[in-house]
Scaffold this motif. Structure first.
Motif, mmCIF file in Angstrom:
data_model
loop_
_atom_site.group_PDB
_atom_site.id
_atom_site.type_symbol
_atom_site.label_atom_id
_atom_site.label_comp_id
_atom_site.label_asym_id
_atom_site.label_seq_id
_atom_site.Cartn_x
_atom_site.Cartn_y
_atom_site.Cartn_z
ATOM 1 N N THR A 108 28.558 -36.459 12.166
ATOM 2 C CA THR A 108 28.630 -34.998 12.133
ATOM 3 C C THR A 108 27.443 -34.408 11.385
ATOM 4 O O THR A 108 26.901 -33.360 11.778
ATOM 5 N N LEU A 109 27.007 -35.044 10.328
ATOM 6 C CA LEU A 109 25.799 -34.592 9.645
ATOM 7 C C LEU A 109 24.610 -34.586 10.604
ATOM 8 O O LEU A 109 23.794 -33.654 10.598
ATOM 9 N N ARG A 110 24.521 -35.608 11.442
ATOM 10 C CA ARG A 110 23.387 -35.707 12.369
ATOM 11 C C ARG A 110 23.429 -34.641 13.455
ATOM 12 O O ARG A 110 22.390 -34.190 13.933
ATOM 13 N N SER A 111 24.619 -34.220 13.818
ATOM 14 C CA SER A 111 24.707 -33.228 14.896
ATOM 15 C C SER A 111 24.746 -31.796 14.381
ATOM 16 O O SER A 111 24.259 -30.874 15.061
ATOM 17 N N GLU A 112 25.298 -31.576 13.166
ATOM 18 C CA GLU A 112 25.567 -30.207 12.729
ATOM 19 C C GLU A 112 24.810 -29.769 11.469
ATOM 20 O O GLU A 112 24.774 -28.576 11.187
ATOM 21 N N ILE A 113 24.228 -30.690 10.711
ATOM 22 C CA ILE A 113 23.568 -30.316 9.462
ATOM 23 C C ILE A 113 22.084 -30.663 9.475
ATOM 24 O O ILE A 113 21.225 -29.799 9.239
ATOM 25 N N PHE A 114 21.767 -31.899 9.764
ATOM 26 C CA PHE A 114 20.368 -32.321 9.681
ATOM 27 C C PHE A 114 19.431 -31.579 10.628
ATOM 28 O O PHE A 114 18.268 -31.326 10.270
ATOM 29 N N PRO A 115 19.863 -31.186 11.844
ATOM 30 C CA PRO A 115 18.939 -30.405 12.681
ATOM 31 C C PRO A 115 18.508 -29.094 12.032
ATOM 32 O O PRO A 115 17.348 -28.671 12.184
ATOM 33 N N PHE A 116 19.410 -28.441 11.315
ATOM 34 C CA PHE A 116 19.036 -27.205 10.621
ATOM 35 C C PHE A 116 18.082 -27.500 9.471
ATOM 36 O O PHE A 116 17.132 -26.741 9.227
ATOM 37 N N MET A 117 18.313 -28.596 8.758
ATOM 38 C CA MET A 117 17.385 -28.975 7.692
ATOM 39 C C MET A 117 15.992 -29.238 8.259
ATOM 40 O O MET A 117 14.985 -28.811 7.681
ATOM 41 N N ARG A 118 15.934 -29.960 9.371
ATOM 42 C CA ARG A 118 14.642 -30.268 9.988
ATOM 43 C C ARG A 118 13.919 -28.977 10.356
ATOM 44 O O ARG A 118 12.707 -28.829 10.112
ATOM 45 N N TRP A 119 14.653 -28.033 10.921
ATOM 46 C CA TRP A 119 14.052 -26.741 11.284
ATOM 47 C C TRP A 119 13.552 -26.003 10.045
ATOM 48 O O TRP A 119 12.460 -25.429 10.054
#
Length: 250
Positions: A108-119
């Motif tokens: 879930t971190l990979r789908s819902e949290i980390f993409p926003f951090m990367r952005w």
């Protein structure tokens, strides 16, 4: 809160943040200064409540994504303001883990949290190419590769009581992440003796500092429970043993 009406919420702007402490630090000291922001994990659950967040995230994550995007944008606004005030780096602070693992699944971190951090990191570095560090207490073992993949330059905390073994992490990630922290605030600093503090600092430096890429600090903040003499012992030990070249511990 009714998540279907989240679009009606009036989000703040970075104009609400005066930034006076940072401005004074930049203008009046020679400190290497950091602007501190959040990402979307804590921001979103602080808006809607932790229980509602944890129930909604696995069941209907699409309801949370628009809120997360607005939160991510607001935090980037803050970072840009801090950089324009003269900050030398940005630290994204998100406690995503407890002592034995992450609060939500790595998937879930990979789908819902980390993409926003990367952005967020992309936007920050587009404004100014500065170091961006990640802070989280807890055991991050299962997501260290993901933290690197987000584009972070460094990782702060490295809580020793949460399985964050500095030698193991240095060996695996020392070429990709600057490591900061690892001095224990659960026992060593609050309850140890100055001699014990000195020994822990010495051992940590000898393990983590060879080759560079290590900043010695507590694994969180200097909490009130820490006797001043132990804090001073940590600083003195850093001065005593933290001088390059540093040989690795045998």
């Amino acid at each position: 809160p009714d998540l279907t009406r989240a679009g009606e919420y009036r989000y703040p702007t970075a104009d609400a943040i005066p930034g006076e402490e940072l401005r004074r630090a930049v203008q009046e000291t020679d400190y290497f200064t950091a602007g501190i922001i959040n990402s979307v994990f804590e921001d979103v659950y602080n808006l809607i409540g932790f229980e509602k967040y944890m129930l909604t995230l696995p069941a209907e994550p699409e309801l949370l994504r628009p809120i997360a995007q607005r939160c991510a944008e607001f935090e980037v606004q803050k970072a840009i303001k801090f950089l324009d005030l003269g900050a030398d780096m940005i630290v994204i602070v998100e406690d995503i883990a407890h002592n034995t693992g992450t609060f939500i699944s790595p998937r879930t971190l990979r789908s819902e949290i980390f993409p926003f951090m990367r952005w967020q990191i992309e936007q920050i570095k587009r404004h100014r190419d500065v170091p961006v560090f990640f802070h989280s207490d807890g055991d991050l073992t299962t997501v260290l590769d993901d933290i690197v993949a987000c584009g972070y330059d460094g990782l702060q905390s490295l809580q020793p009581s949460a399985n964050m073994d500095i030698a193991r992490i240095k060996a695996a990630y020392g070429e990709r992440l600057c490591l900061m922290g690892n001095i224990d605030i659960n026992y060593v600093l609050p309850f140890g003796t100055p001699d014990e503090v000195e020994q822990v600092v010495r051992d940590t430096i000898q393990v983590a500092a060879p080759g560079g890429g290590f900043i010695l600090s507590t694994c969180n903040t200097l909490i009130r429970a820490i006797p001043p003499e132990n804090a001073i012992a940590m600083y003195r030990a850093a001065d005593k043993y933290g001088v390059y070249p540093i040989a690795a511990q045998n």
